[in-house]
Design an enzyme around this catalytic site. Sequence first.
Site, PDB file in Angstrom:
ATOM      1  CE  LYS A  51      -2.363   3.652   0.711  1.00 34.73           C
ATOM      2  NZ  LYS A  51      -1.876   4.239  -0.555  1.00 34.73           N
ATOM      3  NE  ARG A  75       3.183   0.675  -0.450  1.00 32.22           N
ATOM      4  CZ  ARG A  75       2.787   1.791   0.198  1.00 32.22           C
ATOM      5  NH1 ARG A  75       2.544   1.779   1.471  1.00 32.22           N
ATOM      6  NH2 ARG A  75       2.624   2.905  -0.469  1.00 32.22           N
ATOM      7  NE  ARG A 104       1.284  13.023  -0.088  1.00 37.68           N
ATOM      8  CZ  ARG A 104       0.994  11.721   0.028  1.00 37.68           C
ATOM      9  NH1 ARG A 104      -0.220  11.348   0.428  1.00 37.68           N
ATOM     10  NH2 ARG A 104       1.874  10.794  -0.278  1.00 37.68           N
ATOM     11  NE  ARG A 149       5.376  11.016   1.864  1.00 40.62           N
ATOM     12  CZ  ARG A 149       4.508  10.028   1.696  1.00 40.62           C
ATOM     13  NH1 ARG A 149       3.358  10.043   2.355  1.00 40.62           N
ATOM     14  NH2 ARG A 149       4.777   9.042   0.874  1.00 40.62           N
ATOM     15  NE  ARG A 204       5.531   7.269  -3.509  1.00 44.10           N
ATOM     16  CZ  ARG A 204       5.097   8.499  -3.204  1.00 44.10           C
ATOM     17  NH1 ARG A 204       5.685   9.563  -3.729  1.00 44.10           N
ATOM     18  NH2 ARG A 204       4.080   8.647  -2.398  1.00 44.10           N
TER      19      ARG A 204
HETATM   20  P1  ADP Z   1       2.044   6.534  -0.289  1.00 43.88           P
HETATM   21  O1  ADP Z   1       0.811   5.696  -0.094  1.00 43.88           O
HETATM   22  O2  ADP Z   1       1.736   7.941  -0.685  1.00 43.88           O
HETATM   23  O3  ADP Z   1       3.089   5.899  -1.175  1.00 43.88           O
HETATM   24  P2  ADP Z   1       3.229   5.720   2.257  1.00 43.88           P
HETATM   25  O4  ADP Z   1       3.544   6.606   3.384  1.00 43.88           O
HETATM   26  O5  ADP Z   1       2.240   4.634   2.462  1.00 43.88           O
HETATM   27  O6  ADP Z   1       2.765   6.706   1.103  1.00 43.88           O
HETATM   28  O7  ADP Z   1       4.573   5.009   1.733  1.00 43.88           O
HETATM   29  C1  ADP Z   1       5.766   5.747   1.458  1.00 43.88           C
HETATM   30  C2  ADP Z   1       6.908   4.788   1.130  1.00 43.88           C
HETATM   31  O8  ADP Z   1       7.202   3.987   2.299  1.00 43.88           O
HETATM   32  C3  ADP Z   1       6.653   3.763   0.031  1.00 43.88           C
HETATM   33  O9  ADP Z   1       6.911   4.287  -1.255  1.00 43.88           O
HETATM   34  C4  ADP Z   1       7.645   2.648   0.428  1.00 43.88           C
HETATM   35  O10 ADP Z   1       8.973   2.969   0.050  1.00 43.88           O
HETATM   36  C5  ADP Z   1       7.587   2.665   1.946  1.00 43.88           C
HETATM   37  N1  ADP Z   1       6.567   1.713   2.471  1.00 43.88           N
HETATM   38  C6  ADP Z   1       5.444   2.037   3.166  1.00 43.88           C
HETATM   39  N2  ADP Z   1       4.733   0.930   3.486  1.00 43.88           N
HETATM   40  C7  ADP Z   1       5.433  -0.116   2.960  1.00 43.88           C
HETATM   41  C8  ADP Z   1       5.225  -1.526   2.922  1.00 43.88           C
HETATM   42  N3  ADP Z   1       4.136  -2.088   3.485  1.00 43.88           N
HETATM   43  N4  ADP Z   1       6.153  -2.305   2.297  1.00 43.88           N
HETATM   44  C9  ADP Z   1       7.256  -1.770   1.742  1.00 43.88           C
HETATM   45  N5  ADP Z   1       7.501  -0.448   1.717  1.00 43.88           N
HETATM   46  C10 ADP Z   1       6.610   0.383   2.324  1.00 43.88           C
END
Ligand code: ADP
Length: 188
Positions: free
Chosen positions: A14, A89, A128, A134, A146
């Site tokens: 994404k 999400r 990654r 991260r 996740r």
């Molecule tokens: P990825 O898509 O690789 O999981 P992100 O950077 O989108 O990476 O998300 C990393 C973490 O941030 C998620 O595992 C969650 O803990 C938190 N997070 C991100 N966006 C949300 C959201 N919309 N609602 C709840 N938690 C979120």
Amino acid sequence: MINLILFGPPGSGKGTQASTIVSKFGLTHISTGDLFRYEIGNSTPLGLKAKAYMDKGELVPDEVTIGMLENKLNSTPNDKGYIFDGFPRTIPQAEALDTLLDSRGTKITHLIALDVDDEEIVKRLLNRGKTSGRPDDQNEEVIRRRIVEYLDKTSPVYEFYEKTGLSQKIDGIGSLDEIFNRIYDALH
Ligand code: ADP
């Protein structure tokens, strides 16, 4: 006006595709993951709260995430439209987003889901993790957590927008250009 939700499991590409879409369409990119990492980097109370969930591979609670997103929308002028990456999400987040956009006289126009299987995701994220710094990409247990969160809480958001005909699924395996072209076709 395009207001796109770029959807898909962690590691489905994404963020990478969002940068290309931003450069070609001039949309405003909003990534809740990036916003949380910014808060963590600045050791804010919000960042400290989010970090406890992120490190375990769990979703940050809705009220925290929605509040942060609303602040971001308020501080971001929207000329050509938004690309939402990693948000919504959960169903409550999707409902909140619809309300927030409605009060601004706009709405979601597309949801495009990048389809990638679980084993490919685990492989990509561990890879990654070698360079991203991260912590959530460096532990297979956290990665699998996740994926479970995605299946339980996030995948219903696809059906939520499918009811109004906005959801489309594309193959998330291929070269960056191939995937971008599939997104481009889905937007037109
Ligand atoms: P990825 O898509 O690789 O999981 P992100 O950077 O989108 O990476 O998300 C990393 C973490 O941030 C998620 O595992 C969650 O803990 C938190 N997070 C991100 N966006 C949300 C959201 N919309 N609602 C709840 N938690 C979120």
